[in-house]
Scaffold this motif. Structure first.
Motif, short mmCIF file in Angstrom:
data_model
loop_
_atom_site.label_atom_id
_atom_site.label_comp_id
_atom_site.label_asym_id
_atom_site.label_seq_id
_atom_site.Cartn_x
_atom_site.Cartn_y
_atom_site.Cartn_z
N LEU A 66 7.11 3.52 -3.00
CA LEU A 66 7.71 4.13 -1.82
C LEU A 66 9.08 3.51 -1.59
CD1 LEU A 66 7.33 5.89 0.75
CD2 LEU A 66 6.40 3.87 1.85
N ASN A 67 10.12 4.33 -1.71
CA ASN A 67 11.48 3.84 -1.55
C ASN A 67 12.09 4.25 -0.22
OD1 ASN A 67 11.89 2.49 -4.03
ND2 ASN A 67 11.96 4.48 -5.04
N THR A 68 11.28 4.87 0.63
CA THR A 68 11.81 5.30 1.92
C THR A 68 11.08 4.57 3.03
OG1 THR A 68 10.21 7.08 1.94
CG2 THR A 68 12.38 7.60 1.10
N THR A 69 11.50 4.84 4.26
CA THR A 69 10.93 4.09 5.38
C THR A 69 9.45 4.38 5.57
OG1 THR A 69 11.70 5.85 6.80
CG2 THR A 69 13.09 3.93 6.63
N PRO A 94 4.65 0.31 -0.98
CA PRO A 94 6.02 -0.18 -0.82
C PRO A 94 6.59 -0.70 -2.14
CG PRO A 94 4.66 -0.95 0.98
CD PRO A 94 3.75 -0.24 0.03
N ALA A 95 7.81 -0.30 -2.45
CA ALA A 95 8.44 -0.68 -3.71
C ALA A 95 8.57 -2.21 -3.81
CB ALA A 95 9.82 -0.04 -3.80
N LYS A 414 12.55 12.87 1.00
CA LYS A 414 13.02 11.73 0.21
C LYS A 414 11.93 11.03 -0.58
CE LYS A 414 17.35 10.34 2.28
NZ LYS A 414 17.98 9.42 3.24
N ASP A 418 12.21 10.53 -5.90
CA ASP A 418 12.20 9.63 -7.04
C ASP A 418 11.04 9.87 -7.99
OD1 ASP A 418 14.51 8.29 -6.64
OD2 ASP A 418 13.63 6.78 -5.32
#
Lengths: 519, 291, 322
Positions: A66-69, A94-95, A414, A418
């Motif tokens: 996960l690269n977003t909030t 979470p990344a 978003k 990715d």
């Protein structure tokens, strides 16, 4: 009474856990009953025709960073499910701590059917397990899927392990890096975009000394850089100087970049910039956010490294602070010998794996690949990259224009961006409609960059020592490079550190890469 | 309480007060910065790095984080886990701490040693993951509580406090016909309110800060507690994840959003302390003894 | 009103250990059966979640591969330990770790005690509570935030502190990149973030002191400082020693995040500690066995320290933690 409440608590916990266990079983049974029908379905219609409706949807569990909030809601997912006739379960993690999750899931046999890695480093770590046969090889199956078959062979090649293909790749332009600079300052001082490294230096100097913001105070700096050699300014400038991309042949043998004289030239360049005060003095400790903050507050004129496409987000904040600021991009900077060069990434930033522990047989694998085959159609790739047409974006001149409601995109789209495999050339998704002249320029430069691109010859090679000690060893070089740029090491001192690198395992890396290279 | 009215006493008080006021100021300023930062624009944050009072007020950050129910859901999870977890942990910790605080318990040294031992040696992430998996706790909230139900540190501290209670009180209760459970719940716990408040606070904060267990044991992101959201945003916005590659598709969230999430995720747990504070007042123990 | 007895925190008198006969032991066990029942949930917890997973330590003697598991991985004996001890930087890293730990003990450790005593001497409930609440705030800021706020304040490129230095005619100081400033910055950040939080345990034990003691000493004409010295401090001695022993166990276990955020190429010679080394050399490269071996080493050193200090504390008549 207390004892009672305790037993009550314990037993309720037990029941809870039993309930969840039962839930799991039900799912499995359901999946099992659905499976046969579905798999026969694929065998007969292995096409990309989305009209094959009556089949039971394929259930696919997908794990990805996960690269977003926040994890996105189901809006996009539901649409994708409809088109691809699947039932998707996305598990985002979470990344930042994705490796921990990946490792513990892998070690306990709980990876899902589709496992996204995090980046090239995690891929490197998985290679040993891949060689051991923990994941499905997909190379021979690819030709059955017309869309997957379009993936670029040279990039697929970069992701092969021992010559076999196990992964699908998430594509990235080969060379997006370059300069983002204050066009308004350059114009004011009568400077053109730097044609070579000397002019680049002169620009940084002028931006520092000639009061480009015209406030009468010498409060600006030329370049703002950060604590990162590769994705900061250093590597990009080094490739302009003619330094190879990580490795290159020297006397018939592959040798690491830092044994080349051009690497030293680059360090001298930055050393002079720093000594002259033409860049931020604390760059070895400056995070990306701090570097960006300096730039958007209007205190710095040059931002190098990273993607030139970042110009949009830099511009957004900069013009709030300096309303008449103008940004432009640039990347054609010739080295001292007048040659252009640009380092390139291997064309992907992440890959997808299919664990044998979760994908039971080839039929199931094909079902999953079929989903990815759909993902390579413009319909699905646009959906996952841009969102729903009309809601999240509109098409203007054959390009996608994202809606002004940034929140909506941040929330709903978003998270999936990715995970789209391939790139626009292969999956047919829209390119973005750009408004900012600097951004339009950047897109042209990204194409120009590739023409003078320098590939890393070790991208598809293996070195056992690099896999197990590469990061640790690289630190020796990184430290020495910074110390040189800060004037704490001279050339002899730097070379001593290179020897140190060799004696602690670097020599093995050289040997192993050369052995693989000549093979 | 009798006030000390001598001159030296007053000087002492004044110096002490001034020093503490300074310390408090130093500790609170960065916090003010975070709160102020959450109410301004990212451009202003970038330009005036240490904002204390926003020049430009903006509620965009809060509008963004409250635009979906994610943050409420995450806060709900955290509050629930913190409440239930703290109660459960206090219960089992108090039982064990009381047992081990009794000097006439044979084998207490061995037990104590074995507890201290677990503070030093850890089996690691993967074996613990397997235990949680085998117990069927994956994807259940219990996975956030049970694996950290007892903190060895907290247990030892609580035991220490229990040991300070005069043994005579327990003896007399025993003569009055109380069994050990009775002594614990009727005598020892009421006499240890400062300690109970302290350890509860420690547990509450630990549960509030639960992050890694959630990532490892909860596959369903709808069950994530607030810290996952908080950390995700802070790490993305701080650009401090050194392992992140050059990845430009998704620009990081605004700095103001980072600040706003810190505020929202910290306020609830900050509010716990003032409620517990009254138990730190002098003489709380004796006050309850008289009753 | 209240009879002033001995302070509740008295030196414990250990019960005689010898039993006249086994029947007496049995009798006592039976009498305390409920106490053992109370231990059951705790003991179960420690067995299931702490002791059982410790089999994972085995992998420090193996070349562990996640897909082969513990049963399938190859045994390599002490390979990983000897790699650690023969690492060229090992002694330097160990020394850095010990120095930071030493600063933690000598500089940080007393501060919460002093702060708690100061807070306790505040007159007026409102201010007492107000200041207590303020000083405990920083604990809730993650290290990422603490470090990035410090960066903004001390950077050479326009940080407040360096601007002030320049304004008053001093030369700027490179706080972030000079090895000499790393340790002061580290310990200041630790103090800033943790000192207020650390007072809580002490305040709780001070709250348990019988107020009658203070009254009696005031009648004897004792000043405030003397009261602190003769009543408050002795009363919290036990908890100070307990916390000290527990802290000693973390001698090599300083935590990774804080130091890692401060670490850069220019200060690595003083800033690399065991935990940051494990991250780069072990975790980031998937070296599970090596990481576990280093953890094992840390634990053993910690255990030796705890056992030693515990023994000393018993010798000087304190209780110790076990």
């Amino acid at each position: 009474m207390t004892k009672k409440s305790f037993t009550l608590l314990l037993s309720s916990l037990l029941t809870l856990s039993m309930l969840s266990a039962c839930g799991g079983n039900n799912n499995k049974e359901a999946a099992a009953t659905k499976d046969p029908g579905a798999s026969t379905g694929t065998n007969t219609t292995a096409t990309t025709d989305p009209a094959a409706e009556p089949e039971k949807p394929t259930e696919i569990k997908i794990m990805l960073p996960l690269n977003t909030t926040d994890t996105p809601p189901d809006t996009i997912k539901t649409e994708v499910e409809k088109i691809t006739n699947t039932k998707l379960t996305y598990q985002f993690f979470p990344a930042d701590t994705y490796e921990e999750k990946l490792n513990s899931s892998f070690a306990t046999g709980s990876l899902p059917q589709v496992t996204y890695l995090k980046n090239q480093t995690t891929f490197l770590q998985m290679k040993e397990a891949i060689k051991d046969g923990q994941f499905w090889e997909i190379g021979p199956l690819l030709s059955e899927f017309p869309n997957l078959n379009k993936l670029k062979p040279e990039i697929l090649n970069n992701t092969k392990v021992d010559g076999k293909l196990y992964t699908l790749y998430i594509g990235r332009p080969l060379a997006r890096q370059g300069i983002i600079y204050r066009k308004d300052w350059a114009d004011k001082l009568g400077l053109a975009a730097p044609a070579n490294t000397e002019e680049l230096f002169a620009m940084a100097k002028a931006f520092t000394e000639q009061d480009p913001d015209g406030n009468g105070v010498k409060d600006t700096i030329g370049l703002v850089d950060r604590n990162e050699l590769v994705y900061g300014a250093f590597k990009t400038v080094s490739s302009w100087f003619g330094t190879p991309n990580n490795w290159a042949e020297k006397d018939g043998q592959l040798a690491p970049e830092f044994t080349f004289p051009q690497y030293i030239d680059t360090m001298d360049f930055f050393r002079k910039l720093r000594e002259g005060g033409y860049m931020n003095q604390d760059f070895a400790a400056t995070s990306k956010t701090d570097a960006v903050n300096t730039f958007v507050s209007g205190k710095a004129g040059l931002y190098i490294g990273g993607s030139m496409q970042d110009i949009d987000s830099l511009n957004k904040d900069l013009i709030k602070n300096v309303p008449d600021a103008v940004l432009d991009t640039h990347s054609m900077v010739a080295g001292p010998e007048g040659k252009f060069a640009q380092w390139m990434i291997p064309g992907y930033n992440n890959v997808v794996l299919f664990p044998k522990s979760a994908v039971k047989d080839e039929a199931e694998l094909k079902q999953i690949l079929k989903f990815f085959d759909y993902m390579m159609t413009p319909e699905v790739s646009n959906l996952m990259y841009w969102g729903i047409e009309g809601t999240h974006y509109t098409v203007v001149d054959g390009k996608a224009k994202a809606t002004d409601n940034k929140e909506l995109i941040e929330r709903e789209v978003k998270g999936f961006k990715d995970s789209v495999i391939g790139e626009y050339e292969t999956n047919g998704m829209y390119q973005s409609l750009n408004v900012l002249p600097g951004r339009i320029h950047a897109e042209e430069l990204v194409l120009e960059n590739v023409k003078v691109g320098v590939a890393d010859p070790t991208a598809a090679l293996d070195s056992a020592t690099y896999t197990s000690k590469g990061v640790e060893l690289q630190q020796i070089i990184t430290d020495a490079t910074y110390k040189y740029m800060y004037g704490q090491l001279d050339k002899a001192g730097f070379e001593k550190e290179v020897e140190n690198w060799k004696s602690r395992g670097g020599a093995n890396i050289i040997e192993e890469y050369n052995a693989a290279y000549t093979k | 309480m009798v006030e000390d009215r001598t001159i030296s006493g007053r000087i002492f008080s004044a110096v002490n007060f001034t020093l503490l006021a300074l310390i408090a100021l130093v500790t609170v300023l960065p916090f003010v910065h975070v709160v102020a930062g959450s109410f301004t624009t990212s451009a202003e944050l970038a330009a005036n790095k240490f904002v204390l009072i926003p020049k430009v007020w903006s509620f965009e950050a809060y509008k963004f984080i409250f635009s979906t129910n994610t943050i409420f859901r995450a806060l709900g999870v955290s509050i629930g886990v913190t409440l239930i977890g703290t109660l459960f942990s206090m219960f089992v910790t108090a039982l064990m701490a009381y047992g081990l605080s009794r000097r006439d318990l044979d084998g207490r040294r061995v037990f104590n040693f074995l507890v201290v031992f677990t503070m030093l040696f850890h089996g690691g992430m993967i074996p613990t993951f397997l235990v949680v998996k085998e117990l069927g706790l994956i994807d259940s909230y219990a996975a956030l509580i049970l694996p950290s139900a007892i903190s060895a540190f907290n247990m030892i501290i609580l035991k220490n406090f229990f040991q300070n209670i005069p043994e005579g009180l327990e003896e007399s209760a025993k003569i009055d016909g109380c069994n050990d459970f009775g002594i614990l719940f009727k005598i020892v716990l009421p006499l240890s309110l400062p300690a109970i408040a302290t350890i509860s606070l420690f547990y509450a904060v630990t549960y509030w800060n639960t992050y890694m267990s959630a990532i490892l044991y909860l596959d369903n992101s709808a069950k994530w507690p607030i810290q996952v959201l908080l950390r995700q945003i802070v790490v993305l916005a701080s650009g401090m994840d050194h392992s992140a590659a050059l990845d430009g598709t998704v620009p990081p969230p605004d700095q103001t959003i980072k600040m706003a999430v810190i505020v929202v995720a910290t306020l609830p747990i900050l509010m716990v302390y003032p409620f517990l504070q009254k138990h730190f007042a002098k003489g709380a123990m004796l006050g309850s003894m008289k009753g | 009103m209240q009879e002033v007895t001995a302070p509740p925190r008295a030196v414990p008198e250990p019960k005689p250990k010898q039993y006249k006969s086994s029947s007496e032991l049995k009798k006592r066990l039976w009498r305390n059966k409920l106490l053992y029942v109370m231990l059951i949930p705790g003991v179960l917890y420690f067995i299931v979640f702490k002791y059982f997973p410790m089999y994972g330590l085995i992998i420090s003697f193996q070349d562990y591969k996640p897909y082969q598991g513990i049963t399938g991985s190859e045994w390599v004996g002490m390979k990983h330990f000897s790699r650690l001890f023969t690492e060229p930087d090992f002694l330097n890293i160990l020394a850095n770790t010990l120095i930071l730990f030493g600063m933690n003990i000598l500089i940080y450790f007393p501060i919460p005690i002093i702060l708690a005593l100061m807070l306790n001497e505040l007159r007026g409930t409102f201010f007492k509570r107000f200041f207590q609440t303020l000083v405990y705030l920083p604990h809730f800021m993650s290290w990422v935030i603490v470090v990035s706020i410090s960066f903004v304040m001390v950077t050479m490129d326009g940080g407040i502190i360096n601007e002030l230095l320049a304004y008053f005619g001093f030369s700027k100081i490179n706080f972030l990149l000079s090895p000499g400033w790393f340790r002061p910055m580290y310990i200041l950040q630790v103090i800033w973030r943790e000192a207020g939080w650390g007072t809580i345990i002490y305040l709780a034990s001070i709250a348990a002191i019988d107020p009658g003691l203070y009254e009696a000493s005031r009648m004897d004409g004792a000043g405030r400082l003397r009261q602190v010295w003769h009543i408050t401090l002795p009363a919290i001695r036990g908890v100070i020693i307990t916390l000290f022993i527990l802290k000693i166990g973390s001698v090599l276990d300083l935590g990774f995040e804080h130091v890692y955020l401060l670490l850069n190429s220019m200060n690595r010679e003083v800033a690399e500690i065991i935990d940051t080394y494990v991250y780069t050399a072990g975790l980031r490269q998937g070296q599970f066995s090596y990481s576990t071996a280093i953890g094992f080493f840390k634990s053993i050193v910690g255990l030796i320290m705890v056992m030693t200090v515990n023994k000393i504390s018993k010798k000087i008549g304190e209780e110790g933690v076990y």
